[in-house]
Design a protein around this motif. Structure first.
Motif, PDB file in Angstrom:
ATOM      1  N   VAL A   7      29.419  46.804  40.617  1.00  0.00           N
ATOM      2  CA  VAL A   7      29.010  45.576  39.955  1.00  0.00           C
ATOM      3  C   VAL A   7      28.042  45.644  38.764  1.00  0.00           C
ATOM      4  O   VAL A   7      28.259  45.008  37.925  1.00  0.00           O
ATOM      5  CB  VAL A   7      28.136  45.026  41.127  1.00  0.00           C
ATOM      6  CG1 VAL A   7      27.128  43.770  40.822  1.00  0.00           C
ATOM      7  CG2 VAL A   7      28.639  44.510  42.324  1.00  0.00           C
TER       8      VAL A   7
ATOM      9  N   GLY B  43      30.642  46.628  35.934  1.00  0.00           N
ATOM     10  CA  GLY B  43      31.647  45.658  35.723  1.00  0.00           C
ATOM     11  C   GLY B  43      33.063  45.948  35.969  1.00  0.00           C
ATOM     12  O   GLY B  43      33.883  45.204  35.663  1.00  0.00           O
TER      13      GLY B  43
ATOM     14  N   LEU C 198      34.121  41.525  46.164  1.00  0.00           N
ATOM     15  CA  LEU C 198      34.385  41.297  44.828  1.00  0.00           C
ATOM     16  C   LEU C 198      35.700  40.582  44.612  1.00  0.00           C
ATOM     17  O   LEU C 198      36.750  40.380  45.110  1.00  0.00           O
ATOM     18  CB  LEU C 198      34.792  42.801  44.412  1.00  0.00           C
ATOM     19  CG  LEU C 198      33.689  44.079  44.526  1.00  0.00           C
ATOM     20  CD1 LEU C 198      34.367  45.260  44.156  1.00  0.00           C
ATOM     21  CD2 LEU C 198      32.513  43.504  43.569  1.00  0.00           C
ATOM     22  N   ASN C 199      35.494  39.763  43.411  1.00  0.00           N
ATOM     23  CA  ASN C 199      36.526  39.097  43.016  1.00  0.00           C
ATOM     24  C   ASN C 199      37.287  40.030  41.957  1.00  0.00           C
ATOM     25  O   ASN C 199      36.696  40.372  41.001  1.00  0.00           O
ATOM     26  CB  ASN C 199      36.170  37.655  42.287  1.00  0.00           C
ATOM     27  CG  ASN C 199      35.675  36.575  43.168  1.00  0.00           C
ATOM     28  OD1 ASN C 199      36.380  36.542  44.244  1.00  0.00           O
ATOM     29  ND2 ASN C 199      34.625  36.159  42.615  1.00  0.00           N
ATOM     30  N   ARG C 200      38.620  40.183  42.006  1.00  0.00           N
ATOM     31  CA  ARG C 200      39.239  41.046  41.332  1.00  0.00           C
ATOM     32  C   ARG C 200      40.343  40.236  40.252  1.00  0.00           C
ATOM     33  O   ARG C 200      41.176  39.633  40.905  1.00  0.00           O
ATOM     34  CB  ARG C 200      39.983  42.186  42.116  1.00  0.00           C
ATOM     35  CG  ARG C 200      39.008  43.112  42.897  1.00  0.00           C
ATOM     36  CD  ARG C 200      39.810  43.815  43.899  1.00  0.00           C
ATOM     37  NE  ARG C 200      39.082  44.661  44.695  1.00  0.00           N
ATOM     38  CZ  ARG C 200      38.479  44.439  45.898  1.00  0.00           C
ATOM     39  NH1 ARG C 200      38.521  43.062  46.146  1.00  0.00           N
ATOM     40  NH2 ARG C 200      37.795  45.346  46.639  1.00  0.00           N
TER      41      ARG C 200
ATOM     42  N   ARG D 256      38.511  41.409  34.647  1.00  0.00           N
ATOM     43  CA  ARG D 256      37.330  41.655  35.059  1.00  0.00           C
ATOM     44  C   ARG D 256      37.099  41.710  36.677  1.00  0.00           C
ATOM     45  O   ARG D 256      37.904  41.412  37.415  1.00  0.00           O
ATOM     46  CB  ARG D 256      36.248  40.816  34.658  1.00  0.00           C
ATOM     47  CG  ARG D 256      36.558  39.231  34.861  1.00  0.00           C
ATOM     48  CD  ARG D 256      35.727  38.424  34.012  1.00  0.00           C
ATOM     49  NE  ARG D 256      34.247  38.629  34.110  1.00  0.00           N
ATOM     50  CZ  ARG D 256      33.295  38.207  34.876  1.00  0.00           C
ATOM     51  NH1 ARG D 256      33.819  37.448  36.079  1.00  0.00           N
ATOM     52  NH2 ARG D 256      32.139  38.353  35.072  1.00  0.00           N
TER      53      ARG D 256
ATOM     54  N   SER E 273      34.181  40.936  39.477  1.00  0.00           N
ATOM     55  CA  SER E 273      32.643  40.269  39.643  1.00  0.00           C
ATOM     56  C   SER E 273      32.419  39.964  41.189  1.00  0.00           C
ATOM     57  O   SER E 273      33.420  39.935  41.881  1.00  0.00           O
ATOM     58  CB  SER E 273      32.551  38.943  39.000  1.00  0.00           C
ATOM     59  OG  SER E 273      33.597  38.058  39.394  1.00  0.00           O
TER      60      SER E 273
ATOM     61  N   THR F 243      31.489  38.291  44.662  1.00  0.00           N
ATOM     62  CA  THR F 243      31.574  37.121  45.330  1.00  0.00           C
ATOM     63  C   THR F 243      30.343  36.480  45.621  1.00  0.00           C
ATOM     64  O   THR F 243      29.022  37.302  45.670  1.00  0.00           O
ATOM     65  CB  THR F 243      32.660  37.001  46.494  1.00  0.00           C
ATOM     66  OG1 THR F 243      31.520  38.043  47.558  1.00  0.00           O
ATOM     67  CG2 THR F 243      33.975  37.492  46.221  1.00  0.00           C
TER      68      THR F 243
ATOM     69  N   LEU G 115      27.231  39.138  46.061  1.00  0.00           N
ATOM     70  CA  LEU G 115      25.972  39.177  45.402  1.00  0.00           C
ATOM     71  C   LEU G 115      25.028  39.413  46.140  1.00  0.00           C
ATOM     72  O   LEU G 115      23.760  40.079  45.743  1.00  0.00           O
ATOM     73  CB  LEU G 115      25.950  37.853  44.341  1.00  0.00           C
ATOM     74  CG  LEU G 115      24.809  37.907  43.503  1.00  0.00           C
ATOM     75  CD1 LEU G 115      25.076  38.975  42.313  1.00  0.00           C
ATOM     76  CD2 LEU G 115      24.809  36.542  42.464  1.00  0.00           C
TER      77      LEU G 115
ATOM     78  N   TYR H 270      24.980  42.870  47.470  1.00  0.00           N
ATOM     79  CA  TYR H 270      24.602  43.832  46.196  1.00  0.00           C
ATOM     80  C   TYR H 270      22.848  43.873  46.229  1.00  0.00           C
ATOM     81  O   TYR H 270      22.393  44.991  46.089  1.00  0.00           O
ATOM     82  CB  TYR H 270      24.922  43.223  45.050  1.00  0.00           C
ATOM     83  CG  TYR H 270      24.385  43.969  43.746  1.00  0.00           C
ATOM     84  CD1 TYR H 270      25.032  45.259  43.639  1.00  0.00           C
ATOM     85  CD2 TYR H 270      23.493  43.561  43.161  1.00  0.00           C
ATOM     86  CE1 TYR H 270      24.510  45.868  42.237  1.00  0.00           C
ATOM     87  CE2 TYR H 270      22.697  43.940  42.044  1.00  0.00           C
ATOM     88  CZ  TYR H 270      23.277  45.199  41.597  1.00  0.00           C
ATOM     89  OH  TYR H 270      22.732  46.171  40.578  1.00  0.00           O
TER      90      TYR H 270
END
Length: 301
Positions: A14, A17, A49-51, A55, A57, A59, A63, A66
């Motif tokens: 995260v 990036g 995570l969105n892959r 990129r 980022s 989800t 978040l 995290y």
């Protein structure tokens, strides 16, 4: 897999990036980072995570996770640093605040022993009769005598000292010896100006009752040594700790002002800022003081 390693891999992805930069940051392979994150998502049963091809980022769930994971990792890092620091050789600048009377007569003479034992420590001792604010003024610790005020500071008792009303034989011959506490109102009292309660003496009567005495005198000063000299010079009755008057009592230049009245007992404390652990330099100094004053009785100064 290790749960902390999974958290660290996810949080670093995260932060950086992406997996490639995270792998460089952690010093492991990209595939290892991917395995840690996949294992974490499997264990939690959620996609963090969105892959995409361009990129990576977090989800919404990712978040939220995290934020908590980063706090855990920070605490873990601080825990590791704590262990390292507590095992480290005491070093650095040690700022100490101490009342002038005690510092000159009883702390200064033993400082050499401490500095030889801990050569990596530099002591900055400030002699001051005012009440310093440790944290805002940047002190590591202070030595304080008497009843401690309520505060968030940590404290360790080093020793005790008697506090007693004393006067010269010449003063008592000229003005008479007070037989009881009430008689002090007819005498000249030598006052210490830095007392928070003003020129008031708080004395314990033989009955155990706490009494307050206020009387005028010829001298009010913010230095105990000056009060001692004034008492020896026959200017009045002083109310001083044993670490100041002990020698004068032994040589007869001062005597107890009221015979049969037990001296007050005051604690001598090292006080230092609160925290999860005590810095090695502070801990070393306090341990040294405890050992130095270990066999010192309240009247043995």
């Amino acid at each position: 897999m290790d749960r902390l390693s999974e958290m660290e891999a996810f949080a670093t992805v995260v932060d950086q990036g992406g997996f490639t930069d995270a792998a460089k940051k952690l010093g492991i392979s990209k595939s290892a980072v991917s395995k840690h994150v996949s294992s974490l998502e499997t264990r939690l049963g959620a996609r963090l995570l969105n892959r995409t091809t361009r990129r990576v980022s977090p989800t919404e769930i990712g978040l939220a996770y995290y934020d908590r994971a980063r706090r855990v990792l920070t605490d873990a890092g601080e825990a590791d640093a704590l262990v390292t620091a507590m095992q480290a050789e005491p070093s650095g600048i040690l700022r100490v605040s101490v009342a002038t009377d005690f510092g000159v007569n009883h702390l200064s003479p033993i400082l050499g022993g401490f500095l030889h034992e801990y050569p990596e420590i530099t002591v900055n001792m400030v002699l001051d009769n005012r009440f310093v604010e440790l944290i805002s003024e940047g002190f590591d610790l202070a030595l304080r005598i008497g009843e401690l005020e309520d505060s968030s500071l940590r404290a360790r008792k080093l020793a005790e000292t008697h506090k007693m009303m004393i006067a010269s034989p010449s003063y008592l011959e000229e003005y008479g010896r007070p037989a009881r506490i009430d008689d002090l109102n007819e005498h000249k009292l030598l006052h210490y100006s830095n007392q928070s309660g003003g020129n008031v003496w708080r004395i314990t009567a033989p009955s155990g009752e706490k009494r307050q005495v206020r009387s005028a005198g010829w001298l009010t000063v913010n230095d105990g040594q000056s009060l001692l000299h004034a008492a020896q010079g026959g200017l009045g009755i002083a109310f001083l700790p044993a670490f100041l008057y002990a020698d004068a009592l032994r040589d007869g230049s001062l005597v107890p002002a009221i015979e049969g009245l037990d001296p007050e007992v005051q604690g001598i404390y090292a006080v230092y800022p609160p925290g999860r652990y005590t810095q090695p330099k502070v801990r070393a100094f306090i341990d040294f003081l405890v050992e130095s004053f270990r066999d010192r009785g309240a009247g043995d100064w």
